[in-house]
Design an enzyme around this catalytic site. Structure first.
Site, PDB file in Angstrom:
ATOM      1  N   LEU A 139       0.579  -1.248  -0.378  1.00 32.11           N
ATOM      2  CA  LEU A 139      -0.040   0.014   0.020  1.00 32.11           C
ATOM      3  C   LEU A 139       0.606   1.193  -0.056  1.00 32.11           C
ATOM      4  CD1 LEU A 139      -2.830  -1.034   2.534  1.00 32.11           C
ATOM      5  CD2 LEU A 139      -2.670  -0.877   0.695  1.00 32.11           C
ATOM      6  N   ASP A 140       0.003   2.673  -0.458  1.00 38.19           N
ATOM      7  CA  ASP A 140       1.175   3.962  -0.478  1.00 38.19           C
ATOM      8  C   ASP A 140       1.246   3.804   0.442  1.00 38.19           C
ATOM      9  OD1 ASP A 140       0.785   3.381  -3.209  1.00 38.19           O
ATOM     10  OD2 ASP A 140      -0.626   4.724  -3.507  1.00 38.19           O
ATOM     11  N   LYS A 141       2.484   4.801   1.262  1.00 35.79           N
ATOM     12  CA  LYS A 141       2.775   5.858   2.540  1.00 35.79           C
ATOM     13  C   LYS A 141       1.355   6.023   2.756  1.00 35.79           C
ATOM     14  CE  LYS A 141       4.794   9.200   4.248  1.00 35.79           C
ATOM     15  NZ  LYS A 141       5.676  10.419   4.462  1.00 35.79           N
TER      16      LYS A 141
END
Length: 325
Positions: A139-141
């Site tokens: 997942l993106d930050k």
């Protein structure tokens, strides 16, 4: 090292990858491994084509068989750190966590520590023997929500296959700018942006990407949607929603300047200005257990900032409806 402790995978080259370089095709078919690791395995003969050792630049053709039989390597450069994890489920093969927004998944330039990988190495030290510390999707930050991590080679192989076969179900909640009347599907290839290397974009030469979305709730100038992925490209939902002119609220890369709807109250303006991440949450994950074959599913609640955003949009809509009476 026994056979069950080795990394083994086997893939047949599909039509869309025929007549391309071996290292490029391997990266497409084996996304659970880094490009540098795949190249190393090709050069060492641990990744073969039809039983023969090849060079990374060699072309592969339709129905060629890529076979990987390699020893896992300890990620000695990654340090274990005592970072709290919200564990949703765990057993000897799987670790399912609810990732908060702001937590980087992999160590990289600018984020050498304080990442999910550092936390995993402390919580489950056995992942240091797995590719990418057991992480098969990320997942993106600033995307919150549920994700699975492999704790065994059996699980790693199975999860990678489920991702490639599109049998792993992933459902996301998002809030987009603008209103829609119903759901739809975005089927558009995604690749690196031709001018801005930090961004992805819909490009002709990109990798196939399909996102299904359906309406959950419509507001005065925003829409709450539920998205389902068929593929897992970098920034896929963010890129696809921006492509159809409905970027996600708060998206720093693809959202552009903050747009305020007519009649915006001070309360809503403050909430939108304070929402400094993409409004995206991985809500539900469904997969087949790698050892038992049982189909398992988990859900996570929306985080407080997301529910606060929805409440503010709902209050604004209701205020406009009252004014119209």
């Amino acid at each position: 090292m026994t056979a069950e402790n080795r990394i083994t995978e086997s893939h047949t080259v599909p039509p869309e990858l025929s007549d391309r370089r071996l290292d490029q095709v391997a990266a497409e078919l084996m996304p659970g491994h880094s490009r540098s690791r795949l190249q190393s395995w090709i050069k060492s003969g641990q990744l073969t084509v039809n039983g023969r050792a090849c060079k990374p630049r060699d072309k592969v053709m339709l129905d060629d068989r890529l076979e990987l039989d390699a020893e896992p390597e300890v990620q000695v450069s990654w340090q274990a750190e005592s970072i709290e994890l919200d564990v949703v489920y765990e057993d000897e093969h799987l670790l399912v966590i609810n990732k908060p927004a702001g937590l980087v998944v992999h160590p990289a330039a600018g984020h050498a520590d304080g990442t999910l990988v550092n936390a995993l190495l402390h919580y489950a030290p056995e992942v240091d023997k797995l590719p990418r510390a057991g992480i098969v999707h990320r997942l993106d930050k600033d995307t919150s929500g549920i994700m699975v991590v492999a704790r065994s080679l059996i699980a790693h192989t199975s999860l990678v296959e489920q991702l490639q076969d599109r049998t792993m179900g992933r459902e996301y909640e998002a809030v987009m700018v603008g209103t829609i009347t119903g759901g739809g599907t975005v089927d558009a290839p995604i690749g690196r942006h031709p001018r801005d290397r930090k961004k992805m974009a819909v490009v002709k030469a990109g990798k196939p990407a399909v996102t299904h979305y359906r309406l959950v709730e419509r507001f005065a100038a925003h829409t709450h949607v539920r998205c389902q992925l068929e593929s897992g490209r970098t920034h896929q939902i963010r890129v696809h929603m921006a492509h159809i002119k409905h970027p996600l609220v708060g998206d720093p890369l693809y959202g552009g300047r903050m747009r305020l709807p007519p009649g915006t109250t001070d309360e809503l303006r403050d909430v939108l200005a304070a929402f400094q991440r993409q409004a995206l949450h991985a809500r539900r994950l469904t997969l087949e257990h790698p050892a038992t074959g049982e189909v398992l599913s988990w859900e996570t609640d929306l985080p407080a900032d997301f529910t606060g955003l929805l409440a503010a949009l709902r209050a604004h809509r209701e205020a406009l409806e009252q004014d119209a009476l």
